[in-house]
Motif scaffolding. Structure first.
Motif, PDB file in Angstrom:
ATOM      1  N   GLY A  70       0.973  -1.190   0.357  1.00 21.94           N
ATOM      2  CA  GLY A  70      -0.097   0.144   0.147  1.00 21.94           C
ATOM      3  C   GLY A  70       0.719   1.208   0.259  1.00 21.94           C
ATOM      4  N   GLY A  71       0.138   2.266   0.338  1.00 19.65           N
ATOM      5  CA  GLY A  71       0.931   3.974   0.040  1.00 19.65           C
ATOM      6  C   GLY A  71       1.267   3.667   1.517  1.00 19.65           C
ATOM      7  N   THR A  72       1.389   3.521   2.438  1.00 22.08           N
ATOM      8  CA  THR A  72       2.255   3.568   3.429  1.00 22.08           C
ATOM      9  C   THR A  72       3.479   2.860   3.402  1.00 22.08           C
ATOM     10  N   ASN A  75       5.659   4.069   1.102  1.00 19.01           N
ATOM     11  CA  ASN A  75       6.461   5.811   1.742  1.00 19.01           C
ATOM     12  C   ASN A  75       7.787   5.063   2.452  1.00 19.01           C
ATOM     13  N   HIS A 101       1.256  13.346   4.931  1.00 12.25           N
ATOM     14  CA  HIS A 101       0.624  11.953   5.065  1.00 12.25           C
ATOM     15  C   HIS A 101       1.733  11.725   6.796  1.00 12.25           C
ATOM     16  N   SER A 103       2.668   8.884   7.398  1.00 16.77           N
ATOM     17  CA  SER A 103       2.786   7.704   6.347  1.00 16.77           C
ATOM     18  C   SER A 103       4.381   8.388   6.520  1.00 16.77           C
ATOM     19  N   MET A 146       4.161  15.489  -1.250  1.00 14.94           N
ATOM     20  CA  MET A 146       3.310  14.817  -1.496  1.00 14.94           C
ATOM     21  C   MET A 146       2.829  16.155  -2.829  1.00 14.94           C
ATOM     22  N   ASN A 150      -3.843  15.326   0.440  1.00 20.11           N
ATOM     23  CA  ASN A 150      -5.130  14.061   0.673  1.00 20.11           C
ATOM     24  C   ASN A 150      -6.177  15.286   1.413  1.00 20.11           C
ATOM     25  N   ASP A 175       4.825  11.464  -2.668  1.00 19.35           N
ATOM     26  CA  ASP A 175       3.804  11.134  -2.767  1.00 19.35           C
ATOM     27  C   ASP A 175       2.740  11.083  -3.464  1.00 19.35           C
ATOM     28  N   VAL A 177       0.257   9.681  -4.412  1.00 22.02           N
ATOM     29  CA  VAL A 177      -0.906   8.563  -3.400  1.00 22.02           C
ATOM     30  C   VAL A 177      -2.625   9.000  -3.629  1.00 22.02           C
ATOM     31  N   GLN A 178      -2.664  10.549  -3.728  1.00 26.90           N
ATOM     32  CA  GLN A 178      -3.945  11.832  -3.865  1.00 26.90           C
ATOM     33  C   GLN A 178      -4.104  11.896  -5.013  1.00 26.90           C
ATOM     34  N   SER A 198      -1.054   3.997  -4.466  1.00 25.97           N
ATOM     35  CA  SER A 198      -1.587   3.465  -3.986  1.00 25.97           C
ATOM     36  C   SER A 198      -2.884   2.894  -4.348  1.00 25.97           C
ATOM     37  N   HIS A 200      -5.321   1.689  -3.569  1.00 24.83           N
ATOM     38  CA  HIS A 200      -7.489   1.861  -3.450  1.00 24.83           C
ATOM     39  C   HIS A 200      -7.638   3.692  -3.472  1.00 24.83           C
ATOM     40  N   LYS A 201      -6.963   4.359  -3.862  1.00 26.32           N
ATOM     41  CA  LYS A 201      -7.346   5.529  -3.962  1.00 26.32           C
ATOM     42  C   LYS A 201      -7.834   5.638  -6.059  1.00 26.32           C
TER      43      LYS A 201
HETATM   44  N1  PLP Z   1       0.084   8.955   1.735  1.00 25.50           N
HETATM   45  C1  PLP Z   1      -1.358  10.007   0.892  1.00 25.50           C
HETATM   46  C2  PLP Z   1      -1.338  11.245   0.453  1.00 25.50           C
HETATM   47  C3  PLP Z   1      -2.718   9.193   1.307  1.00 25.50           C
HETATM   48  O1  PLP Z   1      -4.195  10.331   1.736  1.00 25.50           O
HETATM   49  C4  PLP Z   1      -2.734   7.886   1.889  1.00 25.50           C
HETATM   50  C5  PLP Z   1      -3.788   7.123   2.208  1.00 25.50           C
HETATM   51  O2  PLP Z   1      -4.826   7.926   3.099  1.00 25.50           O
HETATM   52  C6  PLP Z   1      -1.387   7.099   2.031  1.00 25.50           C
HETATM   53  C7  PLP Z   1      -0.437   7.775   2.144  1.00 25.50           C
HETATM   54  C8  PLP Z   1      -1.745   5.980   2.712  1.00 25.50           C
HETATM   55  O3  PLP Z   1      -1.883   5.173   1.618  1.00 25.50           O
HETATM   56  P1  PLP Z   1      -2.683   3.387   2.012  1.00 25.50           P
HETATM   57  O4  PLP Z   1      -3.785   3.631   2.582  1.00 25.50           O
HETATM   58  O5  PLP Z   1      -2.521   2.717   0.980  1.00 25.50           O
HETATM   59  O6  PLP Z   1      -1.348   2.866   3.192  1.00 25.50           O
END
Ligand code: PLP
Length: 387
Positions: A70-72, A75, A101, A103, A146, A150, A175, A177-178, A198, A200-201
Motif C-alpha cells: 500500500g501507500g504506507t 512511503n 501524510h 506515513s 506530496m 489529501n 507522495d 497517492v492522492q 496506492s 485503493h485511491k
Molecule cells: N499518502 C497519502 C497522501 C494518503 O492520502 C494515504 C492514504 O490516505 C497514504 C499515503 C497511505 O496509503 P495506504 O492507505 O495505501 O496505506
C-alpha cells in the motif's frame, strides 16, 4: 434517488469493475509467480502486465517499480538514508513538508534527529524559501513533498521543489497517492526521483501500492527482507490478485481521466458555489490549484465529528480531515500547519468526489450542509456537543 451518497473518495474509492474482473481472473491462477512452470509464469504475467500499466501511467521504466502492501509501506520503503542520484552523495537527512501524510511524517528509516519539518504557507502550498534555507544548512537531504494534499487537495509546486533539491545535491520523494489518476503525472516532468502510489485511491483494491523510482536512483534498500522478489527490494510472495486489480484500475482510471477530471471539476464548482452561499463558510486552499475532487470546508462553531455523524444520518458519507485521523478528536495537522483560524479548526469537513458522483449527490450534500451547519452551530453555541 440513491440510498446513500458517498463523498469520501479520498479515504478510499469503490472497486472499479475492471479491477474486480481482473482480480476474479487472477484468483483462478494457482501458480506462485516465482515458479518457472506454466502456472507460475501465468501468475508472473499478471504482475508484469500491471507493472507496465503503472509505468506507462507515470512515464517510468517498468523495471523501476516495486509493489508493496500500500501507500504506507511504499512511503516507508522510499524514505531511507543512503539514497542517491547517479554520481551523487548518499542522503543523510530527511526534510518533509508539514502537511505530509502520517506515513511520511513518521520518517521511514531516518532517526528522529535526522528529520526536519519544512513549513507551508497559509494557502496550503509548500514554502520554497524555507526549503532553500534548510537545504543550505546541512548535508545532502532526501526531501519529501506530496503532489496533492489529501485534506485540502492543494497541488504542490513539485518542479520548483525538484530544482531546489537537485541544486543542493539532494533526492526528491513525491507522495502521489492522492494525485494519481486525478491529474496527469510524469515522473520526469515533475523532476521526482521516487514516487509512491496506492491502488485503493484509483479504484483498485486496498492493500496494494508501489514505489516508482526514476532511472539512476541508487540505494533503495529493502524494508522487508527474505526472498528475492521485486528485484530484492521487497521480499514475500506477491499479492497477485491485488496487483492485477491495481493494474486494471490504473488502466481504467487513466483511460477515463480526460472525461472524469473535468466532470469532477464542474461538480466541485457547483458544490463550492452552493457552500459559499451560506454565510461564514470557508473553503481551505481555495486560492491555489487543487485537485478537481477535493473540498475542505468549515464554518465557525461547527464540530466536525458531530457533523460527520449528522451527514451519515442524512445518508451522506463524508470525513472530518483525513481518514487516517478520523475517530481522533485532534484538529488536522494540515490546517494547523496552514495556521488556520482556530475557530475553524474543529469544524473542517472533507468532501471528496469521484467518477460516480452526480449533480443530485452534490445538491443533496448542500441541503444537508445548510441544515446541519445551522443546527450544529446553534447546538455548540448553547453548549450541546451532541444533538
Ligand atoms: N499518502 C497519502 C497522501 C494518503 O492520502 C494515504 C492514504 O490516505 C497514504 C499515503 C497511505 O496509503 P495506504 O492507505 O495505501 O496505506
Amino acid at each position: 434517488m440513491r440510498d446513500r451518497v458517498y463523498l469520501d473518495w479520498n479515504a478510499t474509492t469503490p472497486l472499479r469493475p475492471e479491477a474486480r474482473s481482473a482480480m476474479e481472473a487472477a484468483f483462478n491462477i494457482s501458480g506462485n509467480p516465482s515458479s518457472v512452470h506454466s502456472e507460475g509464469r501465468a501468475a508472473r504475467k499478471l504482475i508484469e502486465d500491471a507493472r507496465s500499466a503503472i509505468a506507462a501511467a507515470v512515464g517510468a521504466d517498468q523495471r523501476n517499480i516495486v509493489f508493496t502492501s500500500g501507500g504506507t509501506e511504499a512511503n516507508a520503503l522510499a524514505l531511507g538514508p543512503g539514497l542517491c542520484r547517479a554520481g551523487g552523495e548518499p542522503v543523510q537527512r530527511l526534510i518533509v513538508s508539514a502537511i505530509e501524510h502520517p506515513s511520511v511524517l513518521a520518517g521511514g528509516r531516518f532517526a528522529q534527529g535526522a528529520i526536519q519539518v519544512a513549513p507551508v504557507l497559509p494557502s496550503g502550498v509548500f514554502d520554497l524559501t524555507s526549503l532553500a534555507g534548510l537545504l543550505e544548512s546541512g548535508p545532502p537531504a532526501l526531501v519529501s513533498v506530496m503532489l496533492a494534499n489529501n485534506e485540502t487537495g492543494a497541488i504542490q509546486p513539485i518542479p520548483e521543489v525538484a530544482a531546489l533539491v537537485h541544486g543542493a545535491g539532494g533526492v526528491l520523494h513525491v507522495d502521489a497517492v492522492q494525485a494519481f489518476s486525478k491529474m496527469p503525472i510524469n515522473i520526469k516532468a515533475l523532476g521526482a526521483d521516487i514516487l509512491t502510489v496506492s491502488a485503493h485511491k484509483v479504484g483498485g483494491p486496498k492493500g496494494i501500492g508501489a514505489v516508482v523510482a526514476s532511472a539512476g536512483i541508487e540505494g533503495l534498500h529493502a524494508l522487508i527482507r527474505g526472498g528475492g522478489q521485486e528485484q530484492g527490494r521487497r521480499a514475500g510472495t506477491e499479492n497477485v490478485a491485488g496487483i492485477a486489480g491495481f493494474g486494471a484500475a490504473v488502466r481504467a482510471a487513466i483511460g477515463a481521466m480526460d472525461v472524469d477530471a473535468p466532470r469532477m471539476k464542474a461538480l466541485q464548482e457547483r458544490l463550492e458555489i452552493g457552500l459559499r452561499n451560506h454565510p461564514g463558510t470557508v473553503i481551505f486552499s481555495d486560492a491555489v490549484s487543487r485537485l478537481p475532487n477535493t473540498t475542505l470546508v468549515s464554518a465557525p462553531g461547527l464540530k466536525a465529528e458531530t457533523a460527520v455523524i449528522g451527514f451519515d444520518l442524512e445518508g451522506i458519507a463524508v470525513s472530518s480531515g483525513s481518514a487516517c485521523s478520523s475517530g481522533k478528536v485532534q484538529p488536522s495537522h494540515v490546517l494547523q500547519a496552514m495556521k488556520a483560524d482556530p475557530a475553524l479548526l474543529q469544524g473542517a469537513i472533507r468532501l471528496s468526489l469521484g467518477w460516480d458522483t452526480t449533480e443530485a449527490d452534490i445538491d443533496r450534500c448542500l441541503e444537508a450542509w445548510i441544515k446541519l451547519s445551522g443546527v450544529l452551530r446553534k447546538a455548540t453555541a448553547i453548549g450541546l456537543e451532541q444533538f
